[in-house]
Design a protein around this motif. Structure first.
Motif, PDB file in Angstrom:
ATOM      1  N   ASP A 276      -0.179  -4.307   0.214  1.00 46.84           N
ATOM      2  CA  ASP A 276      -1.067  -4.392  -0.957  1.00 46.84           C
ATOM      3  C   ASP A 276      -1.946  -3.147  -1.109  1.00 46.84           C
ATOM      4  O   ASP A 276      -2.956  -3.194  -1.806  1.00 46.84           O
ATOM      5  N   LEU A 277      -1.545  -2.069  -0.466  1.00 47.35           N
ATOM      6  CA  LEU A 277      -2.211  -0.753  -0.516  1.00 47.35           C
ATOM      7  C   LEU A 277      -3.557  -0.759   0.195  1.00 47.35           C
ATOM      8  O   LEU A 277      -3.767  -0.023   1.159  1.00 47.35           O
TER       9      LEU A 277
ATOM     10  N   GLN B 105       1.749  -4.128  -6.085  1.00 48.07           N
ATOM     11  CA  GLN B 105       2.323  -3.865  -4.759  1.00 48.07           C
ATOM     12  C   GLN B 105       2.489  -5.165  -3.981  1.00 48.07           C
ATOM     13  O   GLN B 105       3.492  -5.380  -3.300  1.00 48.07           O
ATOM     14  N   GLN B 106       1.511  -6.043  -4.084  1.00 50.94           N
ATOM     15  CA  GLN B 106       1.608  -7.325  -3.389  1.00 50.94           C
ATOM     16  C   GLN B 106       2.767  -8.156  -3.942  1.00 50.94           C
ATOM     17  O   GLN B 106       3.436  -8.871  -3.184  1.00 50.94           O
ATOM     18  N   ASP B 109       5.802  -6.931  -2.190  1.00 46.79           N
ATOM     19  CA  ASP B 109       5.824  -7.435  -0.814  1.00 46.79           C
ATOM     20  C   ASP B 109       6.255  -8.900  -0.793  1.00 46.79           C
ATOM     21  O   ASP B 109       7.132  -9.294  -0.024  1.00 46.79           O
ATOM     22  N   TYR B 129      10.806   3.827  -6.728  1.00 48.34           N
ATOM     23  CA  TYR B 129       9.399   3.820  -6.314  1.00 48.34           C
ATOM     24  C   TYR B 129       9.306   3.671  -4.787  1.00 48.34           C
ATOM     25  O   TYR B 129       9.806   2.704  -4.212  1.00 48.34           O
ATOM     26  N   GLY B 131       6.856   2.952  -2.898  1.00 43.82           N
ATOM     27  CA  GLY B 131       6.111   1.771  -2.464  1.00 43.82           C
ATOM     28  C   GLY B 131       6.981   0.516  -2.435  1.00 43.82           C
ATOM     29  O   GLY B 131       6.738  -0.395  -1.631  1.00 43.82           O
ATOM     30  N   ALA B 135       7.530  -1.726   0.820  1.00 41.53           N
ATOM     31  CA  ALA B 135       7.284  -3.168   0.824  1.00 41.53           C
ATOM     32  C   ALA B 135       8.516  -3.913   1.328  1.00 41.53           C
ATOM     33  O   ALA B 135       8.419  -4.803   2.174  1.00 41.53           O
ATOM     34  N   ASP B 207       9.754  -3.995 -12.517  1.00 39.64           N
ATOM     35  CA  ASP B 207       8.438  -3.450 -12.197  1.00 39.64           C
ATOM     36  C   ASP B 207       7.884  -2.781 -13.455  1.00 39.64           C
ATOM     37  O   ASP B 207       8.330  -1.701 -13.841  1.00 39.64           O
ATOM     38  N   SER B 244       0.615  -5.079 -13.765  1.00 42.83           N
ATOM     39  CA  SER B 244      -0.545  -4.568 -13.037  1.00 42.83           C
ATOM     40  C   SER B 244      -1.643  -4.166 -14.003  1.00 42.83           C
ATOM     41  O   SER B 244      -1.364  -3.749 -15.121  1.00 42.83           O
ATOM     42  N   ARG B 254      -7.682  -4.308  -7.580  1.00 37.96           N
ATOM     43  CA  ARG B 254      -6.448  -4.880  -7.031  1.00 37.96           C
ATOM     44  C   ARG B 254      -6.073  -6.177  -7.742  1.00 37.96           C
ATOM     45  O   ARG B 254      -6.059  -7.253  -7.119  1.00 37.96           O
TER      46      ARG B 254
END
Lengths: 408, 408
Positions: A276-277, B105-106, B109, B129, B131, B135, B207, B244, B254
């Motif tokens: 989650d960064l 990002q979460q 994950d 990406y 990230g 993840a 995404d 996001s 976040r």
């Protein structure tokens, strides 16, 4: 239409709804006296302090930074403050040993993710914090009983884990006023856990979520403090300390922390970067702002309020519970753990309690990895005033007394 | 002392430091012109709006709730607002299809955790990406190339995954102004991805982190919108949409979200309950407060600023890049993707660039799951003004021109 089960990973089968949370949804009615929640009293939140923190942050030079991405390890001034607090309780460390999480629940998730391969074994109490079992379950472990009633050799733990196709990876426990039992493990018990961990060469996860909420009695050093005292440095320690601001300042900001040797912190930082960064920049700044100005006064306020409520609950239990029911005397935290007379099922009692007495609590069985403990219940005193506690326990005592013939 | 490696799970070996993040630590010097960061310009954050949101929340009846625990699925008014926004882009859904995460990002994950067993295969772009790769890596997948240059049959994906001991679980892509390429996939390309997913009977992770940041050209419907249009309902859809507020309002709070069929949402809620309980209550309220009042105006502000910077960068590249270098023309987002003349290594160029020209960027190789793409670099135009962009690209063009003999 996609059959989702077919693309879900095997670990997803262990992601199940918490019985407690499902239950709590039914209990949000004003006519019910609830000892079910395990949450802090929102009337005690330092609301003005957070309001001032936000105003200061947005008026100051950190306003942009509070809204921007930040580093995965956490806000440095908060980590510095925490390192200082840790020192006060015998945990000598530097900022490099401190990692900020989104609540201590996230610490448990990350530590499970870091250490548990499917089939590994985690040692936990019977009962233990349900949220820990839920966090670990995602990584498909087995559980074995930490500090069982009978004698257990380290070899028996090792053999049990091997037979299940994995290894013992850590012991998890909350040593102070644990959820759900309210129990505190004494110094000797803590040293036994450390000795067992040493024998098994595993980590210890010390869940210190309630540690600041001591109402009487002498503080016992944290397990990590005992280990540092014995070994000379946190870098030599196998104990991973998980703390939280949820019970002291406010849970809604989701700020917790881990204090551990740097090899563990380094992995947690990488894990957070990928997962989650970082925890919200603003929240970490706000917690730091409030903690540095008001932490001790706030903890005093909470302690005084909860101490009275605990006393009210213990007094009412003594007055109203029939013979055969027993309960602990917590020195802090939020919970009294009641063992009902043999044969009374906590879950069945709850159904009847809601119907006839309008009193809610949590049946204890959910907290046992082996699903024992059917005749236990957890009572929380954190969110009710003394008069309501007296009335609720009177009703509960009547209910248990009336249930006794059932149990006989 | 505990040998930590021995208690770490096998998945931990794939938790490695991001080259980019390690690199960025070195680039935080004022004399460097940086096109390296992929972060929004903090000068554009709606700071006053967040300040007002906080003041309103703490002065209002939600003050205690903002500091208290809340539900794992997310703050209902924010989910309601999001359901309305989704409707506008062709994604008809209800609040039950919307789940709040701690940044998108979460979401990545959690989706990896939900779907990937060790040895499974995820389809991703070459490049994609970084990230997302980080993840997913925690769940030990293999990667195969989504939409490769040559022809690939569904069978070849299936056979590849089986040979590696797992199954293909999902295709991951960013269809609008992707990080790192800035590319947008047209309607036909999106439909091809859906057709492939249908053939393989897998999920699609869309995404949409940059989707709102379109500077020109016609919007293409989201993949999820195309699927809903074809199938009649989000409940029939295999596409999982991840959004996001990090690129539109502010990353430091976040707050991100997932929009998907309810079987997926139900699992994500359970997962969040076990992993971090819920995203911060206060942050969700603040985002809702600002989004409902200022979202469109804020997005307009950002679009106008970033459009000028993109134009400045594209103009400067045309003026200063030597023959042999090529680059894309992004219709939105934050990135221009440059392919250097054959033989020039992006990472080696960066080292020289820092030394001699004081210009930073990100070498492209890290974005390739197969570690190809050595002669690519990613330039971000989000955080520099037009004059600085012109100067930086002039220096970079000189550097590449001088590197050409090396490449020959």
């Amino acid at each position: 239409m996609l059959n989702w089960e077919q693309v879900f990973a095997s670990r997803s089968t262990r992601m199940r709804a918490s019985e407690i949370r499902e239950l709590l949804k039914l209990l949000d009615r004003p006519d019910i006296i609830s000892f079910a929640g395990g949450i802090p009293d929102p009337a005690l939140f330092p609301r003005e302090a957070f309001e001032a923190a936000m105003a200061d942050i947005f008026a100051g030079s950190d306003a942009q930074a509070s809204l921007q991405y930040s580093v995965s390890e956490g806000y440095l001034p908060l980590r510095e403050w925490l390192a200082g607090e840790m020192e006060k309780i015998g945990i000598a460390c530097t900022v490099d040993n401190v990692f900020i999480t989104s609540g201590s629940q996230q610490a448990l998730d990350y530590l499970g993710k870091l250490m548990l391969s499917p089939g590994d074994t985690a040692l936990v109490g019977w009962p233990t914090y349900l949220g820990a079992l839920q966090a670990f379950n995602a990584y498909e472990p087995h559980y074995d009983q930490l500090i069982p009633a009978g004698n257990r050799t380290p070899e028996s733990y090792r053999e049990g884990a091997t037979a299940k196709g994995g290894a013992v990876k850590f012991a998890y426990l909350s040593a102070d006023f644990a959820n759900p039992t309210g129990e505190t493990i004494g110094r000797e018990g803590r040293e036994q856990v450390l000795a067992l961990a040493e024998e098994l060469d595993i980590a210890v996860i010390e869940d210190a979520a309630y540690q600041a909420l001591r109402y009487d009695g002498e503080p016992v050093p944290p397990i990590l403090a005992l280990e540092i005292a014995a070994k000379g440095s946190i870098e030599q320690a196998r104990t991973i300390y998980c703390g939280s601001f949820s019970k002291t300042l406010a849970p809604g900001l989701r700020v917790g922390f881990v204090v551990a040797a740097t090899p563990v912190i380094a992995k947690l930082v990488l894990m957070k970067q990928a997962a989650d960064l970082h925890s919200p920049s603003l929240n970490q700044m706000a917690i730091e702002h409030v903690a540095t100005r008001h932490f001790e006064a706030q903890v005093d306020t909470i302690r005084n309020a909860y101490r009275s409520r605990r006393d009210a609950m213990l007094g009412a239990l003594a007055r109203h519970m029939p013979p055969g029911a027993t309960w602990g005397t917590p020195q802090g935290g939020m919970f009294v753990w009641v063992t009902l007379p043999e044969g009374i099922d906590g879950a069945a009692l709850l159904v009847r309690s809601i119907e006839t007495e309008r009193v809610a609590f949590v049946p204890g069985q959910a907290f046992f990895a082996d699903r024992s403990g059917a005749n236990t219940i957890r009572l929380s005193f954190s969110c009710a005033d003394e008069a309501v506690i007296g009335e609720g326990i009177a009703r509960l005592g009547r209910l248990v007394a009336n249930a006794l013939p059932l149990a006989a």
